[in-house]
Scaffold this motif. Structure first.
Motif, PDB file in Angstrom:
ATOM      1  N   TYR A  42      -4.415   1.421   6.378  1.00 26.08           N
ATOM      2  CA  TYR A  42      -3.306   2.113   5.714  1.00 26.08           C
ATOM      3  C   TYR A  42      -3.698   3.468   5.134  1.00 26.08           C
ATOM      4  CZ  TYR A  42      -1.667  -2.621   6.203  1.00 26.08           C
ATOM      5  OH  TYR A  42      -1.322  -3.839   6.735  1.00 26.08           O
ATOM      6  N   TYR A  43      -4.978   3.665   4.860  1.00 27.86           N
ATOM      7  CA  TYR A  43      -5.404   4.904   4.210  1.00 27.86           C
ATOM      8  C   TYR A  43      -6.402   5.715   5.034  1.00 27.86           C
ATOM      9  CZ  TYR A  43      -3.410   2.651   0.072  1.00 27.86           C
ATOM     10  OH  TYR A  43      -2.565   2.026  -0.821  1.00 27.86           O
ATOM     11  N   GLY A  44      -6.881   5.177   6.146  1.00 30.61           N
ATOM     12  CA  GLY A  44      -7.849   5.890   6.954  1.00 30.61           C
ATOM     13  C   GLY A  44      -9.283   5.588   6.538  1.00 30.61           C
ATOM     14  N   PRO A  45     -10.262   6.280   7.151  1.00 27.23           N
ATOM     15  CA  PRO A  45     -11.681   5.999   6.918  1.00 27.23           C
ATOM     16  C   PRO A  45     -12.039   6.012   5.430  1.00 27.23           C
ATOM     17  CG  PRO A  45     -11.432   7.505   8.745  1.00 27.23           C
ATOM     18  CD  PRO A  45     -10.069   7.344   8.136  1.00 27.23           C
ATOM     19  N   PHE A  46     -12.901   5.083   5.069  1.00 22.99           N
ATOM     20  CA  PHE A  46     -13.296   4.911   3.669  1.00 22.99           C
ATOM     21  C   PHE A  46     -14.651   5.578   3.484  1.00 22.99           C
ATOM     22  CE2 PHE A  46     -14.075   2.519  -0.237  1.00 22.99           C
ATOM     23  CZ  PHE A  46     -12.805   2.402  -0.767  1.00 22.99           C
ATOM     24  N   GLU A  47     -14.668   6.900   3.415  1.00 24.27           N
ATOM     25  CA  GLU A  47     -15.919   7.642   3.385  1.00 24.27           C
ATOM     26  C   GLU A  47     -16.435   7.799   1.959  1.00 24.27           C
ATOM     27  OE1 GLU A  47     -14.968  11.218   5.406  1.00 24.27           O
ATOM     28  OE2 GLU A  47     -14.918  10.273   7.397  1.00 24.27           O
TER      29      GLU A  47
ATOM     30  N   GLY B 242      -7.354  -9.608  15.243  1.00 25.84           N
ATOM     31  CA  GLY B 242      -6.393  -9.564  14.148  1.00 25.84           C
ATOM     32  C   GLY B 242      -6.200  -8.177  13.580  1.00 25.84           C
ATOM     33  N   PRO B 243      -5.346  -8.052  12.582  1.00 33.78           N
ATOM     34  CA  PRO B 243      -4.960  -6.745  12.053  1.00 33.78           C
ATOM     35  C   PRO B 243      -6.001  -6.117  11.136  1.00 33.78           C
ATOM     36  CG  PRO B 243      -3.875  -8.483  10.833  1.00 33.78           C
ATOM     37  CD  PRO B 243      -4.590  -9.157  11.957  1.00 33.78           C
ATOM     38  N   PHE B 244      -7.016  -6.869  10.730  1.00 39.82           N
ATOM     39  CA  PHE B 244      -8.000  -6.341   9.790  1.00 39.82           C
ATOM     40  C   PHE B 244      -9.405  -6.452  10.389  1.00 39.82           C
ATOM     41  CE2 PHE B 244      -4.526  -8.049   7.094  1.00 39.82           C
ATOM     42  CZ  PHE B 244      -4.062  -6.834   6.598  1.00 39.82           C
ATOM     43  N   PRO B 245      -9.705  -5.635  11.405  1.00 41.45           N
ATOM     44  CA  PRO B 245     -11.035  -5.686  12.022  1.00 41.45           C
ATOM     45  C   PRO B 245     -12.084  -5.099  11.089  1.00 41.45           C
ATOM     46  CG  PRO B 245      -9.804  -3.832  12.886  1.00 41.45           C
ATOM     47  CD  PRO B 245      -8.850  -4.603  12.006  1.00 41.45           C
TER      48      PRO B 245
ATOM     49  N   THR C  85       0.823  -1.217   0.000  1.00 39.62           N
ATOM     50  CA  THR C  85       0.000   0.000   0.000  1.00 39.62           C
ATOM     51  C   THR C  85       0.854   1.263   0.000  1.00 39.62           C
ATOM     52  OG1 THR C  85      -0.175  -0.158   2.425  1.00 39.62           O
ATOM     53  CG2 THR C  85      -1.969  -1.106   1.112  1.00 39.62           C
ATOM     54  N   ALA C  86       2.057   1.186   0.543  1.00 42.42           N
ATOM     55  CA  ALA C  86       2.915   2.376   0.622  1.00 42.42           C
ATOM     56  C   ALA C  86       3.268   2.917  -0.752  1.00 42.42           C
ATOM     57  CB  ALA C  86       4.183   2.051   1.399  1.00 42.42           C
ATOM     58  N   SER C  87       3.294   2.071  -1.740  1.00 41.11           N
ATOM     59  CA  SER C  87       3.673   2.498  -3.091  1.00 41.11           C
ATOM     60  C   SER C  87       2.465   2.752  -3.992  1.00 41.11           C
ATOM     61  CB  SER C  87       4.560   1.431  -3.741  1.00 41.11           C
ATOM     62  OG  SER C  87       3.861   0.202  -3.873  1.00 41.11           O
ATOM     63  N   ARG C  88       1.243   2.795  -3.399  1.00 34.73           N
ATOM     64  CA  ARG C  88       0.027   2.962  -4.186  1.00 34.73           C
ATOM     65  C   ARG C  88      -0.918   3.943  -3.521  1.00 34.73           C
ATOM     66  NH1 ARG C  88       1.934  -2.048  -4.856  1.00 34.73           N
ATOM     67  NH2 ARG C  88       1.730  -3.043  -6.922  1.00 34.73           N
ATOM     68  N   THR C  89      -1.678   4.661  -4.319  1.00 36.90           N
ATOM     69  CA  THR C  89      -2.779   5.444  -3.777  1.00 36.90           C
ATOM     70  C   THR C  89      -3.902   4.496  -3.395  1.00 36.90           C
ATOM     71  OG1 THR C  89      -3.924   5.744  -5.883  1.00 36.90           O
ATOM     72  CG2 THR C  89      -2.179   7.336  -5.341  1.00 36.90           C
ATOM     73  N   VAL C  90      -4.869   4.993  -2.633  1.00 34.77           N
ATOM     74  CA  VAL C  90      -5.993   4.150  -2.253  1.00 34.77           C
ATOM     75  C   VAL C  90      -6.766   3.687  -3.481  1.00 34.77           C
ATOM     76  CG1 VAL C  90      -7.549   6.109  -1.879  1.00 34.77           C
ATOM     77  CG2 VAL C  90      -7.965   3.932  -0.693  1.00 34.77           C
ATOM     78  N   ASP C  91      -6.879   4.545  -4.490  1.00 37.69           N
ATOM     79  CA  ASP C  91      -7.581   4.140  -5.711  1.00 37.69           C
ATOM     80  C   ASP C  91      -6.828   3.039  -6.439  1.00 37.69           C
ATOM     81  OD1 ASP C  91      -9.638   5.924  -5.261  1.00 37.69           O
ATOM     82  OD2 ASP C  91      -8.754   7.505  -6.495  1.00 37.69           O
ATOM     83  N   GLU C  92      -5.519   3.149  -6.477  1.00 35.71           N
ATOM     84  CA  GLU C  92      -4.717   2.115  -7.127  1.00 35.71           C
ATOM     85  C   GLU C  92      -4.793   0.792  -6.366  1.00 35.71           C
ATOM     86  OE1 GLU C  92      -1.305   5.055  -9.102  1.00 35.71           O
ATOM     87  OE2 GLU C  92      -0.997   4.143  -7.113  1.00 35.71           O
TER      88      GLU C  92
END
Length: 305
Positions: free
Chosen positions: A183-188, A223-226, A142-149
């Motif tokens: 990794y990107y914050g709230p998905f509004e 786990g890491p993905f609640p 995710t560090a090398s991509r935007t949320v859209d990517e």
């Protein structure tokens, strides 16, 4: 065995839910669930949930968890025998949740031509080999991509699943946010309006129902993905679906454990009502039908039949 449900009886203090339908349930015929079907039925009768769709997983990628896990004949037999035992209190339907991957469309289409289900969910899942599936690889990916990517592959598959015309609904429409939010914050909605609108318009054009999946409200997943603390999708997206002309909606708890039966399902119903919907879209093996959302003593009224 017809006595399995007695192993996990409903809590005597559990409040009645008075709901007509839970359209997304997994039993011990899914590789990631452990619930005998009769346990759900006992809970449904005790809590006044009139109708259940048993939608165990089915994968088409060799080696995937639900690939050849339980053959159709076995799943059909278990569901039909339970339906007879419970005598429509609750009514029990044979459903399936198919993992959609565009490269297996021909195989999925052939399976659905050859096997008669009452109700079919198509869902896109994060496969075990995807970088997002493991924290050890997700952070770098995710560090090398935007949320859209990062989410583009998911949304492309959802649109393709919708346009295939194979499914009554698309399961947990925006479940990808479960893996992206850390990794990107709230998905509004506002930040992803174009993406959501593309998918919602595809649903409207195809006449495919929008599922409001209440599992996103569960907080008992370690786990890491609640789960994100809101349905899949949230209220703003449900309202937008209606504004775009969507008329077909359904709700399910996506339970995999006894304790999750119908969990947060009343909240999913409330989201639908707040958006102005009065009926659920469903199927019982024939053509599409509608079920009143009111849920007023649905079992006594004949399981919304």
């Amino acid at each position: 065995s017809c006595t399995l449900w007695r192993m996990t009886p409903p809590e005597p203090t559990a409040a009645a839910l008075d709901l007509p339908l839970d359209a997304h349930l997994h039993t011990d015929l899914s590789p990631d669930a452990d619930v005998p079907l009769d346990a759900y039925a006992a809970l449904a009768r005790a809590r006044n949930v009139a109708e259940l769709a048993i939608t165990d997983h089915l994968d088409f990628e060799p080696g995937a968890p639900a690939y050849a896990y339980a053959e159709f004949d076995r799943r059909e037999r278990v569901v039909r025998e339970a339906a007879e035992r419970w005598e429509d209190r609750p009514a029990i339907r044979l459903g399936v949740e198919i993992t959609w991957q565009a490269r297996y469309e021909d195989e999925i289409r052939a399976h659905l031509r050859a096997h008669a289900y009452d109700y079919v969910i198509g869902s896109v899942h994060v496969a075990r080999e995807h970088p997002l599936a493991r924290p050890a690889t997700a952070a770098a990916w995710t560090a090398s991509r935007t949320v859209d990517e990062a989410g583009a592959w998911y949304w492309e598959e959802v649109v393709a699943a919708t346009r295939s015309g194979l499914f009554d609904t698309i399961g947990h429409l925006d479940v990808i946010k479960r893996w992206l939010v850390p990794y990107y914050g709230p998905f509004e909605y506002e930040g992803h309006a174009d993406t959501y609108d593309r998918v919602l318009r595809a649903l409207v054009e195809a006449g495919t129902a929008l599922e409001v999946n209440s599992s996103g409200l569960r907080t008992d997943i370690p786990g890491p993905f609640p789960h994100p603390g809101e349905p899949y999708p949230p209220a703003a997206v449900v309202g937008r679906f209606r504004a775009l002309g969507g008329t077909r909606v359904v709700a399910g708890s996506d339970a995999h454990r006894v304790a999750s039966f119908a969990a947060a399902l009343p909240e999913a119903y409330a989201v639908l009502r707040a958006a102005g919907f009065e009926r659920l879209a469903f199927r019982r093996g024939g053509g599409a039908l509608e079920i009143d959302l009111s849920g007023s003593s649905p079992i006594a009224a004949g399981a919304a039949r």
